[in-house]
Each structure stands twice: as C-alpha cells, then as structure tokens.
Design a protein around this motif. Structure first.
Motif, PDB file in Angstrom:
ATOM      1  N   UNK A 500     135.471 -28.027 121.309  1.00 44.57           N
ATOM      2  CA  UNK A 500     135.596 -27.189 122.502  1.00 44.57           C
ATOM      3  C   UNK A 500     134.897 -27.826 123.703  1.00 44.57           C
ATOM      4  N   UNK A 501     135.177 -27.275 124.879  1.00 42.32           N
ATOM      5  CA  UNK A 501     134.668 -27.833 126.132  1.00 42.32           C
ATOM      6  C   UNK A 501     134.016 -26.709 126.932  1.00 42.32           C
ATOM      7  N   UNK A 502     132.803 -26.956 127.443  1.00 44.43           N
ATOM      8  CA  UNK A 502     132.057 -25.933 128.167  1.00 44.43           C
ATOM      9  C   UNK A 502     132.632 -25.703 129.559  1.00 44.43           C
ATOM     10  N   UNK A 503     132.789 -24.425 129.910  1.00 42.95           N
ATOM     11  CA  UNK A 503     133.324 -24.059 131.227  1.00 42.95           C
ATOM     12  C   UNK A 503     132.232 -23.564 132.166  1.00 42.95           C
ATOM     13  N   UNK A 504     131.384 -22.639 131.702  1.00 41.87           N
ATOM     14  CA  UNK A 504     130.339 -22.091 132.562  1.00 41.87           C
ATOM     15  C   UNK A 504     129.310 -21.362 131.716  1.00 41.87           C
ATOM     16  N   UNK A 505     128.240 -20.870 132.364  1.00 42.56           N
ATOM     17  CA  UNK A 505     127.156 -20.184 131.661  1.00 42.56           C
ATOM     18  C   UNK A 505     126.654 -19.002 132.469  1.00 42.56           C
ATOM     19  N   UNK A 506     126.484 -17.867 131.798  1.00 42.47           N
ATOM     20  CA  UNK A 506     125.853 -16.699 132.392  1.00 42.47           C
ATOM     21  C   UNK A 506     124.412 -16.611 131.920  1.00 42.47           C
ATOM     22  N   UNK A 507     123.554 -16.019 132.770  1.00 43.28           N
ATOM     23  CA  UNK A 507     122.149 -15.816 132.401  1.00 43.28           C
ATOM     24  C   UNK A 507     121.700 -14.451 132.897  1.00 43.28           C
ATOM     25  N   UNK A 534     127.977 -33.993 125.395  1.00 44.05           N
ATOM     26  CA  UNK A 534     128.793 -33.977 124.183  1.00 44.05           C
ATOM     27  C   UNK A 534     128.360 -35.045 123.199  1.00 44.05           C
ATOM     28  N   UNK A 535     127.940 -36.191 123.701  1.00 40.21           N
ATOM     29  CA  UNK A 535     127.521 -37.280 122.814  1.00 40.21           C
ATOM     30  C   UNK A 535     126.260 -36.908 122.049  1.00 40.21           C
ATOM     31  N   UNK A 536     125.344 -36.216 122.718  1.00 43.31           N
ATOM     32  CA  UNK A 536     124.080 -35.835 122.079  1.00 43.31           C
ATOM     33  C   UNK A 536     124.142 -34.440 121.459  1.00 43.31           C
ATOM     34  N   UNK A 537     125.322 -33.830 121.480  1.00 41.92           N
ATOM     35  CA  UNK A 537     125.537 -32.524 120.862  1.00 41.92           C
ATOM     36  C   UNK A 537     124.500 -31.506 121.343  1.00 41.92           C
ATOM     37  N   UNK A 538     124.434 -31.354 122.654  1.00 35.89           N
ATOM     38  CA  UNK A 538     123.459 -30.421 123.231  1.00 35.89           C
ATOM     39  C   UNK A 538     123.910 -29.974 124.607  1.00 35.89           C
ATOM     40  N   UNK A 539     123.300 -28.895 125.067  1.00 34.43           N
ATOM     41  CA  UNK A 539     123.475 -28.425 126.442  1.00 34.43           C
ATOM     42  C   UNK A 539     122.093 -28.437 127.074  1.00 34.43           C
ATOM     43  N   UNK A 540     121.945 -29.198 128.117  1.00 29.26           N
ATOM     44  CA  UNK A 540     120.644 -29.317 128.780  1.00 29.26           C
ATOM     45  C   UNK A 540     120.467 -28.184 129.780  1.00 29.26           C
ATOM     46  N   UNK A 541     119.332 -27.494 129.670  1.00 27.82           N
ATOM     47  CA  UNK A 541     118.943 -26.530 130.692  1.00 27.82           C
ATOM     48  C   UNK A 541     117.972 -27.233 131.621  1.00 27.82           C
ATOM     49  N   UNK A 542     118.262 -27.250 132.897  1.00 29.04           N
ATOM     50  CA  UNK A 542     117.516 -28.079 133.837  1.00 29.04           C
ATOM     51  C   UNK A 542     116.153 -27.471 134.161  1.00 29.04           C
ATOM     52  N   UNK A 543     115.214 -28.296 134.593  1.00 27.37           N
ATOM     53  CA  UNK A 543     113.923 -27.767 135.056  1.00 27.37           C
ATOM     54  C   UNK A 543     114.094 -26.746 136.183  1.00 27.37           C
ATOM     55  N   UNK A 544     115.068 -26.977 137.057  1.00 28.23           N
ATOM     56  CA  UNK A 544     115.320 -26.031 138.148  1.00 28.23           C
ATOM     57  C   UNK A 544     115.635 -24.643 137.601  1.00 28.23           C
TER      58      UNK A 544
END
Length: 583
Positions: A500-507, A534-544
């Motif tokens: 699958x491919x990520x489209x967006x994120x709610x918080x 996708x290569x590292x199999x993760x979703x990064x949450x930014x410091x911001x």
C-alpha cells in the motif's frame, strides 16, 4: 578576487546579430495561436538555433517566450551559486535545456551578498560578470532571458515601510548597475523588477503604494539607462506575485499609468494551497482544486490579456513536489499539470516552470521523471486524457472483482489498452463505455499473479491525442504497524506497508481537538509533519510535528492509504521522549 571567464557565445555557432534589420524583425512576428502550437514530444538534443527576432508587439513577443524554464536555486542561492545544492551553471546545461523545447529561461539572481555598503551599494564586478556570462550563454542558445532581483525582496526591500529612503536608494542603485551592465544586450533579454515583493509592517493600502513606487522607479531607471534598454521588455509583478484580483487590479493600474506598450505583468501560481502541499486532506485534483486553477487563469486573462497587457506566469509548479517525493500523488500531479497547460494556452498566458532541481537533473542532464515532463510538454500544444486514478488496488486475499476507472477524456477517444507491447482485447480483457473503463476480474487475476505485495503489472491507456495514461495494478494487504520508542529528534513508526501507499495522516487528542503544528485541520502536511520511508519500512514523524504536541497527552494518529485502508496508531510525548503504540 578570481577573474571570471569571459562570455563565450562569440566563439560558438553563428548567431543572429544584434543589428538585425527591422524588416527581418517584422518577419518574425508570430501570432499566439501559431506560437503555442509549435512543440512536439521529441526532447532529444538538437543544435541550438539562432535567436528569433523579437516582435515589436509586446503581446506577440511574450507569446514567443512560451514555454519557459527557471534556473532556480542557482544564481539566486544564498550566499553563492552552489550553496543550495545545484551544480555551477554551464553552457552545456543551457544547451540541454534549450533542446527540451523551451523558448525562454528565467534567471533568478540574488544580489545582496555581492553588494558593497551604502551609499553606492556597488555590485561585485566578478559577480556581475558571472551573471552576464550565464545570460549571454542563454541568449546565444536562442532563448529569451528574464533577469530579476530575487531573494533581495525579503532580505531588504521588505523593510521599505520602516526604512524607506535606504531601501529606495539601494533598489535604484542596484537597478542602475544592472541596467548599465546589460544595456547593449539584444532585445531577447527581459528585466523583471523584483521577485515576489513583500512589505513588512504595512497595511494593504501602503503595500500597494510601495510596490507602485518600486515598479515605477524600476521603469524610470531602466529606460533612462539608454542603449537597448530604451525599448526593452520590462516585467512588473503583483505583491508577492500573487494572482488575487485586488493585487492584479493594482498592477494593472500601475502599468496603465506608465503609458509604455512594452510592459509585461507577472504573477506566480502553485495551485490550490492544500492540494499543492498535501494538507487538510486535499489529496486529489478534485473540482475545488480545478476550480481554483480555472478561476485564477480567467482572472489573469480578464485583468491583463483582455486589456492588451501580456502576462508571464513567472513561476508555476506544486510546492509539495519541491519539498520531497510523494507529497502529491503522481497521477493527481499529472492531472494538475495537464489542466494548467490547457488553461495557460486558452487564456494566452506564457508559462515558466519553476525548477529548483526537482524536475531536471542538472548533473546528469535528464528529467528525473521523464513521464511527468512528457505530460507537461504535451500540455503546451494539446489536451491529454486522464483517469480517476493511475492505480488499481487488488486485495491480497479473497476473490478478485472487476475494477472501474472514470476517464477524463478531454475531447480524446480511447484507442488501446496495452501491457507493454501486448494489446489487451476489448470485451474480453476490459470494457469501455462512455467515460468508464472497466478491467475484468479475469484480467486482473492474471495480472496480479501470486499477488505479491506491490506493483504487479503496468498498463497503458492510449488515446487519440496527448500522452498515454499509465495504470499500475497493485496487490496489497492492510498495513501493519508496531510499538516503538524514540525521541522528538528521531522517531519512526515501524510500518509494513504490504504493497500500500500512504496518502495522508490525521492527528487528534483524546478530546477530539486537532493535534500537530497545523492546528486548523486534523490532517497534517505531508513531508512537513510526517513522511513514509518505504525502503526502511517506517513512517517518520518529524521534530516539527512531535515538538508541537502537548506533554503527556495521548495523540491518535490515523494513517490513510491510497487503497482506502486506514490504520490507527497512538503517540505520547513526555519531554523529549516519545512512545508509540498500536493500542
């Protein structure tokens, strides 16, 4: 001080001389319709042609500049040409750009770090020589050139409301030196007064007055400098180059007041903002995004073109594409550029693609996404058909069903559906009725094979005109995430994307209020608050994003994927520590 290499265009292929007879210049006058229909799809390198004569009529001259390309993040970089990641500009690069079919090049230049102190604000002769070298290479390649005062706009002209006299003195001194250095350049060189002018600590009325003052002074300084500057095409911007009606009306008033038939209006357009950066859940090129585009170009036409004032869209693109891959889904991006090219042609607006290195690889001299450029290039002359999506997702398990796509034919007709060189059979492999294309279950079953996650097949829908539409057939399963810990400086959500491919994120916080730096919407900005790897199999949450969260407050994240799947995750920040859980 290092001696700059002298301009080399005189030792290259024979070019049109500056003193071309007026009869020959008159013969070069082209109507808009002819100019906007001269480009094919072949982008192979070719010998640079002699500069085309510049029509005496400004509207026709601006039409001759279509299409254009920006040399962004080079001579406008701060403090020096290569500090923003682009290689030093070469003659070969400009030859290559010209070979892609571009007729003009905008060369943004930031002068601030190459100027002396008051009262003379002397521009470093070596830097002026370097700018002139690049300009001369481009002109020798037959390109129109737009030369501006770029990031100076926010570095010092923005202080005009509180430091009026010094800003005016520096602005006038800067343009006096530029105009003097380039006054004998041929008419292919166009001057642009200032890029995206902005003014601090001022209301709308005062901002309009200050921009009118700068544009008027620019006009006076250049025209008084003599040489070819007496009749050179000059380009004037709206405030921040924004195409809002009030701002365009202000510019139209300024241009009319100058009573000069060789003036050009310029604005920028990066699309409907939420779509352009992928925020607030605006992931698709939908009716709202398309409506914003159409209305904006109609305003350009009605305010300027219909009043006899030519328009150059000095920058266009998508902000999300500039800031990293994936923010704007590729198929939605293709639809945007296809529609923009059509709107520009029908409203007679010359376009200059903003490229800070995102589109054209200046080291390898090739497009980073050749298919995207084919779509952009095709839009200069014709329409292309598109579809509701460029992806068909097939579940990993369970029965395979027929899948349909809505076609946006844009006046074209479907001619073939292929997998590589193999032509699929209408009626057996797919059906097509009106604007609906349906892939048969048996065909999809064959295409996905063992349904290994990811792209299993790529189809191509061909049409009677324009570029084909690519359709990826993808097997997927609902993504799976796992618990982890990290810090506000480094935190990744372990994610098995499973095709699958990520489209967006709610918080959101537990009380339902929005969490994250974009507090006006629960949908956070792609690549600014979060980014898939996708290569590292993760979703990064930014410091911001993480640093904006309340301490010890549980935040619910909802990840939306292009298959339609959603996955819920929770994070809690405590000081600099971050904990992530699936429950």
């Amino acid at each position: 001080m290092r001696k700059q290499q002298a301009p080399q265009h005189r030792r290259r292929r024979i070019r049109l001389a500056v003193g071309t007879p007026l009869a020959l210049i008159a013969a070069g006058v082209l109507a808009y319709g002819a100019v906007f229909g001269t480009f094919g799809d072949d982008a192979e390198p070719q010998a640079a042609a002699a500069p085309a004569p510049v029509p005496d009529n400004a509207m026709a001259a601006v039409a001759s500049m279509q299409p254009g390309w920006n040399l962004g993040n080079s001579l406008d970089a701060i403090p020096n040409e290569t500090n923003w990641g682009q290689p030093r500009t070469t003659e070969t690069l400009l030859d290559s750009v010209r070979a892609q079919g571009f007729k003009s090049i905008r060369i943004p230049v930031t002068w601030s770090d190459h100027q002396g102190a008051a009262p003379n604000y002397t521009i470093d002769p070596a830097y002026m020589s370097r700018v002139k070298q690049v300009v001369d290479w481009a002109i020798a390649d037959g390109l129109y050139v737009i030369l501006d005062v770029h990031h100076d706009s926010w570095q010092w002209t923005s202080k005009m409301s509180t430091d009026h006299d010094q800003v005016r003195a520096r602005f006038d001194a800067t343009w006096t030196q530029i105009a003097t250095a380039f006054r004998n350049e041929p008419a292919q060189l166009v001057f642009e007064s200032v890029n995206e002018p902005q003014f601090d600590n001022a209301d709308n009325t005062r901002k309009a007055q200050m921009l009118n003052e700068l544009n008027t002074s620019f006009h006076k300084v250049v025209r008084a400098s003599g040489g070819n500057n007496k009749n050179r095409l000059l380009m004037l911007p709206t405030e921040v180059c924004t195409p809002d009606q009030r701002l365009m009306d202000n510019l139209a008033t300024t241009i009319k007041s100058l009573r000069d038939s060789r003036l050009i209006a310029t604005v920028h357009y990066y699309g409907y903002f939420p779509f352009s950066v992928n925020v607030a859940g605006s992931t698709r090129f939908d009716t709202q995004v398309r409506g914003d585009l159409d209305k904006t170009f109609k305003r350009m036409r009605d305010t300027f073109v219909a009043q006899g004032i030519p328009v150059v869209l000095g920058e266009y693109g998508l902000l999300g594409y500039d800031h990293g891959p994936g923010a704007v889904e590729r198929g939605e991006m293709l639809k945007y550029f296809e529609a923009l090219g059509h709107a520009a042609r029908t409203n007679k607006v010359t376009t200059v693609l903003w490229d800070n290195g995102s589109f054209y690889d200046r080291g390898k001299l090739r497009w980073k996404d050749a298919g995207l450029f084919r779509q952009i290039k095709s839009s200069w002359t014709t329409r292309s058909a598109t579809a509701s999506s460029d992806r068909v997702f097939v579940p990993k398990s369970g029965p395979v069903k027929d899948r349909s796509l809505a076609l946006n034919l844009n006046g074209a007709t479907l001619t073939a559906l292929k997998q590589g060189t193999t032509k699929l059979v209408s009626g057996r492999d797919y059906t097509h009725s009106g604007n609906r294309l349906t892939l048969k279950a048996a065909t999809l079953t064959r295409l996905v094979g063992d349904r290994s996650p990811g792209v299993n097949a790529t189809l191509q829908a061909g049409f009677s005109r324009g570029v084909p539409w690519r359709i990826q057939v993808i097997s997927y399963d609902t993504p799976v995430q796992s618990d982890t810990t990290g810090t506000t400086a480094s935190f990744r959500v372990p994610t098995q994307f499973r095709g699958d491919v990520l489209a967006t994120m709610q918080a959101a916080y537990a009380d339902g209020s929005n969490a994250g730096p974009t507090s006006w919407t629960p949908y956070q900005q792609f690549n600014t608050a979060f980014a898939p790897d996708y290569a590292k199999k993760s979703i990064r949450l930014t410091p911001t994003f993480l640093k904006s969260l309340k301490d010890n407050a549980r935040v619910k994240l909802t990840f939306h994927f292009w298959s339609g799947a959603t996955v819920t995750y929770h994070v809690t920040k405590s000081g600099s520590a971050v904990t992530g859980t699936t429950s």
